[in-house]
Motif scaffolding. Structure first.
Motif, PDB file in Angstrom:
ATOM      1  N   SER A  22      15.886  18.048  -1.632  1.00 23.34           N
ATOM      2  CA  SER A  22      16.497  17.069  -2.532  1.00 23.34           C
ATOM      3  C   SER A  22      17.118  15.891  -1.801  1.00 23.34           C
ATOM      4  N   GLN A  23      17.834  16.133  -0.730  1.00 16.72           N
ATOM      5  CA  GLN A  23      18.535  15.053  -0.041  1.00 16.72           C
ATOM      6  C   GLN A  23      17.555  14.056   0.582  1.00 16.72           C
ATOM      7  N   VAL A  24      16.524  14.595   1.215  1.00 18.29           N
ATOM      8  CA  VAL A  24      15.512  13.717   1.811  1.00 18.29           C
ATOM      9  C   VAL A  24      14.794  12.933   0.705  1.00 18.29           C
ATOM     10  N   LYS A  26      15.981  12.140  -2.256  1.00 22.87           N
ATOM     11  CA  LYS A  26      16.878  11.127  -2.807  1.00 22.87           C
ATOM     12  C   LYS A  26      16.911   9.888  -1.923  1.00 22.87           C
ATOM     13  N   SER A  27      16.935  10.096  -0.623  1.00 21.36           N
ATOM     14  CA  SER A  27      16.937   8.968   0.311  1.00 21.36           C
ATOM     15  C   SER A  27      15.653   8.154   0.194  1.00 21.36           C
ATOM     16  N   LEU A  28      14.523   8.843   0.021  1.00 21.07           N
ATOM     17  CA  LEU A  28      13.254   8.146  -0.127  1.00 21.07           C
ATOM     18  C   LEU A  28      13.208   7.371  -1.444  1.00 21.07           C
ATOM     19  N   GLU A  30      15.545   5.996  -3.031  1.00 13.29           N
ATOM     20  CA  GLU A  30      16.390   4.803  -2.958  1.00 13.29           C
ATOM     21  C   GLU A  30      15.646   3.613  -2.379  1.00 13.29           C
ATOM     22  N   THR A  31      14.570   3.856  -1.663  1.00  7.61           N
ATOM     23  CA  THR A  31      13.789   2.758  -1.066  1.00  7.61           C
ATOM     24  C   THR A  31      12.657   2.291  -1.978  1.00  7.61           C
ATOM     25  N   GLU A  57      20.075   7.163  -9.376  1.00  8.05           N
ATOM     26  CA  GLU A  57      21.319   6.607  -9.892  1.00  8.05           C
ATOM     27  C   GLU A  57      21.148   6.347 -11.381  1.00  8.05           C
TER      28      GLU A  57
END
Length: 457
Positions: A22-24, A26-28, A30-31, A57
């Protein structure tokens, strides 16, 4: 700075979803832009789509769902999993016209719950938009429009526009619409003209009175045609009393162009309204089956026609050699004629009053093409049968069939348009099947008439 995007990001997102990183993920996300995220969602299962949306978001979710509106089946499945509170937040984050499109696909209980939760002003605007047909100008428009009164000065108008931007949020626009005291649309003035004009000048002296507007009930296809004809990037919408009630922006016009294009392609191909991303096998079957059944019926009627001439065909089996050829030529001519007419109707180059003019032109084109094809068919028939009489009769039949196909192909779309039926329906299976049946009937009738009238039919 421009960004380059790795074309493999779709695969990477799917891999991260499947492995629950999930964290990885979410970071992807965002781009990625809303359009890119929507494209990824189309390739995922429902539970994974919801997982991706949960990581976004909150303010980005409405933008992503807006990009999914062209894939209504996928969107329906997603929003069907949302609570009324989630849907209300999403609707409030959308432009009013996009929000109306979203609410229109909700089931009745969901829609009522969302509308009840909205502020009074938003609910009133949304309810008004929902009253319009989805494919009308009213259904496309946003009610937020920059309007200034003709008796104002330029300075007063600029202040009013500044107040509008503060109230509604910044929206890109190039033209302000000029109205009278009763809100009748009477002209336009560009932002550039406002900025360069004397602040004491009256708007009535500055405005351009030549303004093109569309009625609230006008079909979306006609709205696009008018926008193309007059090079409009924004189309004002008026009601029955000529009052300005909204505007249709270029993004919605482009969406309609794309929607109408794919709808016409669907009719031509016999897939109806089926979406490329349709996840349901049953729905896909439902959209295609009617056209297949129509083709089956057409084939059965063709078999009846051939059965009528069974005895004659048995005595001269060479006649059957050219039945597939006649069907193919007839269908091709019909498709060519109808495609030209449908395109002309869509662009406004052809009107429904042009039936006889168009029919006469297509008959002449069909006749010329028919003569050329018939000459070649005569040579082919001689090669296969060594029967000059039969070759000439077959060639004559082809000319008649081609002229008939051109007449049907050019007239049916116009007649359908007069009946307020999408003329694109005529381009696909309808024209092909009609010309197959009647074209073969004409071919057999001519072939087994005078030269072979002694045969028992």
């Amino acid at each position: 700075m421009a960004k380059t995007r790795d074309p493999q990001y779709h695969k990477l997102v799917k891999k991260l979803v499947n492995t629950e990183r999930s964290q990885v993920l979410k970071s992807l996300l965002e781009t990625l832009s809303p359009t890119e995220i929507a494209g990824v969602l189309l390739q995922l299962k429902l539970k994974h789509q919801l997982a991706v949306l949960d990581l976004l978001e909150q303010e980005h979710v409405p933008q992503v769902l807006k990009e999914l509106q062209d894939s209504s089946t996928v969107l329906e499945e997603i929003v069907g999993q949302f609570s009324p509170e989630q849907l209300t937040g999403i609707v409030e984050g959308m432009k009013q016209d996009d929000a109306a499109d979203l609410v229109s696909i909700l089931d009745e209980s969901q829609a009522d719950a969302v509308l009840e939760s909205l502020p009074d002003k938003n609910r009133e605007e949304l309810t008004t938009l929902l009253q319009y047909d989805e494919e009308s100008a009213g259904g496309l428009m946003t009610p937020h429009v920059v309007a200034i009164i003709k008796d104002e000065t330029v300075g007063e108008a600029i202040k009013e526009i500044q107040g509008y931007i503060k109230r509604q949020g910044f929206q890109m626009f190039y033209t302000a619409y000029v109205i009278d005291e009763h809100r009748h649309l009477i002209g336009t003035v560009t932002v550039t003209e406002l900025l360069l004009a004397d602040r004491r000048a009256k708007i009535a002296k500055l405005m351009n009175p030549d303004v093109v507007a569309v009625d609230e009930d006008l079909d979306q296809e006609e709205v696009v045609r008018i926008a193309k004809e007059y090079d409009l990037v924004v189309v004002p919408v008026i009601d029955k009393h000529l009052k300005l009630i909204g505007r249709i922006t270029i993004d919605d016009l482009v969406d309609v162009m794309e929607e109408e294009y794919y709808e016409d392609i669907g009719h031509i191909a016999g897939t109806g309204a089926e979406e490329v991303t349709e996840p349901s096998v049953l729905r896909a079957s439902r959209d295609r089956l009617p056209w297949l059944l129509l083709g089956l019926l057409g084939g059965f009627l063709t078999a009846i026609v051939m059965n009528t001439y069974e005895n004659a065909i048995l005595q001269i089996p060479e006649v059957a050699y050219f039945i597939p050829l006649i069907a193919a030529i007839s269908g091709s001519i019909g498709i060519q004629s109808s495609s030209i007419v449908v395109r002309g109707l869509a662009t406004g180059a052809i009107q429904t009053t042009d039936l006889l003019v168009r029919l006469w032109k297509e008959l002449r084109v069909g006749f010329l093409n028919g003569v050329v094809c018939a000459a070649l068919l005569v040579l082919m028939t001689l090669y296969l049968t060594e029967d000059l009489q039969m070759a000439i009769t077959t060639g004559l039949a082809l000319v008649v069939v081609v002229c008939f196909a051109a007449a049907v192909g050019s007239s049916v779309p116009i007649l359908l348009k007069r009946l307020n039926i999408d003329p694109a329906l005529a381009v696909g299976p309808f024209i092909t099947i009609t010309n197959d049946i009647l074209g073969i009937a004409i071919y057999l009738a001519i072939t087994f008439s005078t030269p072979f009238q002694s045969l028992s039919i």
